[in-house]
Design a protein around this motif. Structure first.
Motif, PDB file in Angstrom:
ATOM      1  N   THR A  74       0.843  -1.206   0.000  1.00 19.29           N
ATOM      2  CA  THR A  74       0.000   0.000   0.000  1.00 19.29           C
ATOM      3  C   THR A  74       0.872   1.248   0.000  1.00 19.29           C
ATOM      4  O   THR A  74       0.553   2.228  -0.673  1.00 19.29           O
ATOM      5  CB  THR A  74      -0.940   0.043   1.222  1.00 19.29           C
ATOM      6  OG1 THR A  74      -0.187  -0.225   2.394  1.00 19.29           O
ATOM      7  CG2 THR A  74      -2.060  -0.949   1.091  1.00 19.29           C
ATOM      8  N   LYS A  75       1.987   1.187   0.751  1.00 20.13           N
ATOM      9  CA  LYS A  75       2.890   2.346   0.786  1.00 20.13           C
ATOM     10  C   LYS A  75       3.437   2.624  -0.612  1.00 20.13           C
ATOM     11  O   LYS A  75       3.454   3.769  -1.076  1.00 20.13           O
ATOM     12  CB  LYS A  75       4.046   2.058   1.759  1.00 20.13           C
ATOM     13  CG  LYS A  75       5.148   3.089   1.792  1.00 20.13           C
ATOM     14  CD  LYS A  75       4.953   4.053   2.954  1.00 20.13           C
ATOM     15  CE  LYS A  75       6.162   4.932   3.198  1.00 20.13           C
ATOM     16  NZ  LYS A  75       6.346   6.002   2.261  1.00 20.13           N
ATOM     17  N   ILE A  76       3.849   1.528  -1.273  1.00 16.43           N
ATOM     18  CA  ILE A  76       4.424   1.697  -2.615  1.00 16.43           C
ATOM     19  C   ILE A  76       3.377   2.259  -3.569  1.00 16.43           C
ATOM     20  O   ILE A  76       3.626   3.209  -4.315  1.00 16.43           O
ATOM     21  CB  ILE A  76       4.998   0.357  -3.129  1.00 16.43           C
ATOM     22  CG1 ILE A  76       6.267   0.029  -2.368  1.00 16.43           C
ATOM     23  CG2 ILE A  76       5.296   0.425  -4.622  1.00 16.43           C
ATOM     24  CD1 ILE A  76       6.805  -1.355  -2.632  1.00 16.43           C
ATOM     25  N   SER A  77       2.149   1.687  -3.505  1.00 18.22           N
ATOM     26  CA  SER A  77       1.137   2.169  -4.452  1.00 18.22           C
ATOM     27  C   SER A  77       0.730   3.601  -4.118  1.00 18.22           C
ATOM     28  O   SER A  77       0.496   4.412  -5.018  1.00 18.22           O
ATOM     29  CB  SER A  77      -0.073   1.244  -4.446  1.00 18.22           C
ATOM     30  OG  SER A  77      -0.644   1.200  -3.167  1.00 18.22           O
ATOM     31  N   ASP A  78       0.685   3.921  -2.798  1.00 14.42           N
ATOM     32  CA  ASP A  78       0.378   5.303  -2.411  1.00 14.42           C
ATOM     33  C   ASP A  78       1.432   6.257  -2.943  1.00 14.42           C
ATOM     34  O   ASP A  78       1.119   7.314  -3.501  1.00 14.42           O
ATOM     35  CB  ASP A  78       0.331   5.423  -0.876  1.00 14.42           C
ATOM     36  CG  ASP A  78      -0.992   4.949  -0.323  1.00 14.42           C
ATOM     37  OD1 ASP A  78      -1.826   4.518  -1.136  1.00 14.42           O
ATOM     38  OD2 ASP A  78      -1.194   5.004   0.902  1.00 14.42           O
ATOM     39  N   ASP A  79       2.687   5.853  -2.749  1.00 18.53           N
ATOM     40  CA  ASP A  79       3.784   6.712  -3.210  1.00 18.53           C
ATOM     41  C   ASP A  79       3.726   6.898  -4.720  1.00 18.53           C
ATOM     42  O   ASP A  79       3.939   7.997  -5.235  1.00 18.53           O
ATOM     43  CB  ASP A  79       5.143   6.112  -2.794  1.00 18.53           C
ATOM     44  CG  ASP A  79       5.415   6.328  -1.312  1.00 18.53           C
ATOM     45  OD1 ASP A  79       4.522   6.906  -0.655  1.00 18.53           O
ATOM     46  OD2 ASP A  79       6.480   5.925  -0.834  1.00 18.53           O
ATOM     47  N   LEU A  80       3.423   5.803  -5.399  1.00 26.28           N
ATOM     48  CA  LEU A  80       3.338   5.883  -6.863  1.00 26.28           C
ATOM     49  C   LEU A  80       2.219   6.829  -7.272  1.00 26.28           C
ATOM     50  O   LEU A  80       2.371   7.625  -8.205  1.00 26.28           O
ATOM     51  CB  LEU A  80       3.080   4.494  -7.448  1.00 26.28           C
ATOM     52  CG  LEU A  80       4.307   3.609  -7.594  1.00 26.28           C
ATOM     53  CD1 LEU A  80       3.911   2.248  -8.119  1.00 26.28           C
ATOM     54  CD2 LEU A  80       5.321   4.247  -8.535  1.00 26.28           C
TER      55      LEU A  80
END
Lengths: 193, 247
Positions: A74-80
């Motif tokens: 989720t962190k990665i997708s949020d950051d993306l």
């Protein structure tokens, strides 16, 4: 449901194995693995340790790992997503900048054309005024010139008349009036010019 | 001189009995406890930081988790998710039993046919029950291969049923035989080294060869230990897939 399936199948398999082992009887002699007197203990402890392991892993280990992995994804997708938003924003800013730039360019071009036009009309009007002035003064000068010429001519006629009368009076006994001489001089001058 | 299969002997450490059965706490039980506590303890403490950017231990724990999750996902798909704790426990139990068994003077739990067979048979019963619950009587169409010509069907069904029933045997014997053979071979070479060094003379120098062989074989056994845990897990997943999706 899933847990119950494994519990049932464990019970069924263990009871079948025990039944089979009892039917087969003790055939020990070769391998220690075939000594069925050790089997109950092994099965019992296998069940105990495996169940404990299952409880530890399903309730403690697997959730902690999966939560960490989920957090990460989720962190990665949020950051993306944030990065994408920022990119879109930058694009928007860039397009608006381009727009304003082109607008400013066209405005500048219009202003330049206008200024050029104004300057042209101004020069033209100024030119016209100066020309008018010049023409006027030239006319004046011409008028004066012709006036002066006329004056000079008339004074020349007067001089010629006087001189001619004097010459005639000196050379001939004929008395000639001034009017007659003037008439002849004028005619002569007209012929000459 | 001990026999090479002496190492598989079960020794009671603490005598216990239940309903007339001998359920003593034995060396085998001790290493089952070790396998479970070490595997879950390792994973638990490795995951303690629970950080977004993992350290070395956390990375290893996550890799083990994802390894099994990928096996389950690629073989079974989404429906396999509820079975993950069982498959993961199974993998860790077999892996740690195999690896602990490689330590000298330890005991290899998975070298006991009864242990591997109990696991394989439980999986067999489990996947059969899952198939029956999910598909009802339609489950038995699993034994009819799709696209088979009519006259051949009885024969094919017979073959399919036999191959289905033999699954727990092949699954358990594969793991058991690998462990048994590997550990027996190590002991044979070790015994050879001891015998040669005891013989005196030039044989003492020659005893280095079986020792070197043991070093190589230990590496091979490490590979077998990892591979058999993987094979057991992947076959479990395939059986689960058969039960959930039939063909």
């Amino acid at each position: 449901m899933v847990k119950r399936i494994w519990i049932y199948s464990g019970i069924i398999s263990l009871s079948l194995i025990t039944k089979g082992a009892l039917a087969a009887g003790d055939s020990s002699g070769g391998l220690p693995q075939l000594d069925i007197t050790t089997w109950p203990s092994q099965l019992f402890w296998l069940v105990v340790t495996f169940v404990i392991g299952y409880i530890l892993i399903s309730s403690l280990v697997a959730p902690s790992i999966s939560s960490v992995l989920e957090n990460r994804s989720t962190k990665i997708s949020d950051d993306l997503e944030t990065a994408k938003k920022a990119q879109d924003n930058a694009k928007e800013v860039y397009t608006s900048y381009e727009e304003s730039l082109s607008e400013a360019r066209s405005q500048a071009a219009i202003a330049a054309a206008k200024a050029l036009e104004e300057a042209k009309t101004e020069t033209a009007s100024r030119d016209a005024a100066i020309n008018k002035k010049l023409a006027a003064s030239a006319k004046k000068a011409e008028a004066r010139l012709s006036e002066m010429r006329d004056e000079a001519l008339s004074s020349l006629e007067d001089l010629a008349t006087e001189t001619s009368q004097k010459i005639i009076a000196e050379l001939t006994p004929v008395k000639v009036t001034k009017a007659v001489v003037k008439k002849h001089v004028a005619a002569h001058a007209k012929l000459q010019s | 001189m001990h026999s090479p299969v002496e190492q598989f002997t079960i020794k009671a450490l603490y005598a216990l009995s239940l309903f007339g059965y001998d359920i003593s706490f034995t060396n085998s039980s001790l290493f089952m406890v070790f396998a479970v506590l070490l595997s879950s303890g390792f994973l638990f403490f490795a995951m303690r930081p629970a950080s977004i950017i993992p350290g070395r231990l956390q990375c290893l724990a996550e890799m083990m988790y994802e390894f099994v999750a990928n096996i389950l996902d690629s073989n079974v798909g989404k429906e396999g998710k509820p079975y993950f704790p069982f498959v993961f426990t199974l993998f860790l139990f077999i892996l740690f039993s195999n690896l602990l068994g490689l330590i000298p003077y330890s005991y290899t739990v998975t070298s006991q046919i009864i242990v591997t067979f109990a696991m394989a048979f439980t999986i067999f019963i489990g996947v059969t029950l899952i198939g029956l619950f999910k598909h009802g009587l339609h489950f038995f169409s699993f034994f009819v291969p799709p696209g088979a010509s009519k006259p051949l069907i009885p024969l094919l069904v017979l073959i399919e049923v036999i191959s289905y029933l033999i699954r727990p045997v092949s699954l358990s014997v594969r793991l058991f035989a690998n462990m048994l053979a590997g550990h027996t071979m190590l002991k044979v070479f070790a015994g050879l080294a001891v015998m040669m060094s005891g013989a005196g003379g030039i044989m003492v120098a020659g005893s280095a060869f079986p020792l070197i062989a043991i070093i190589g074989l230990t590496g091979l056994e490490l590979l077998v230990a990892l591979l058999q845990a993987y094979v057991f897990t992947i076959l479990t997943c395939m059986y689960l897939n058969d039960a959930l999706h039939l063909h």
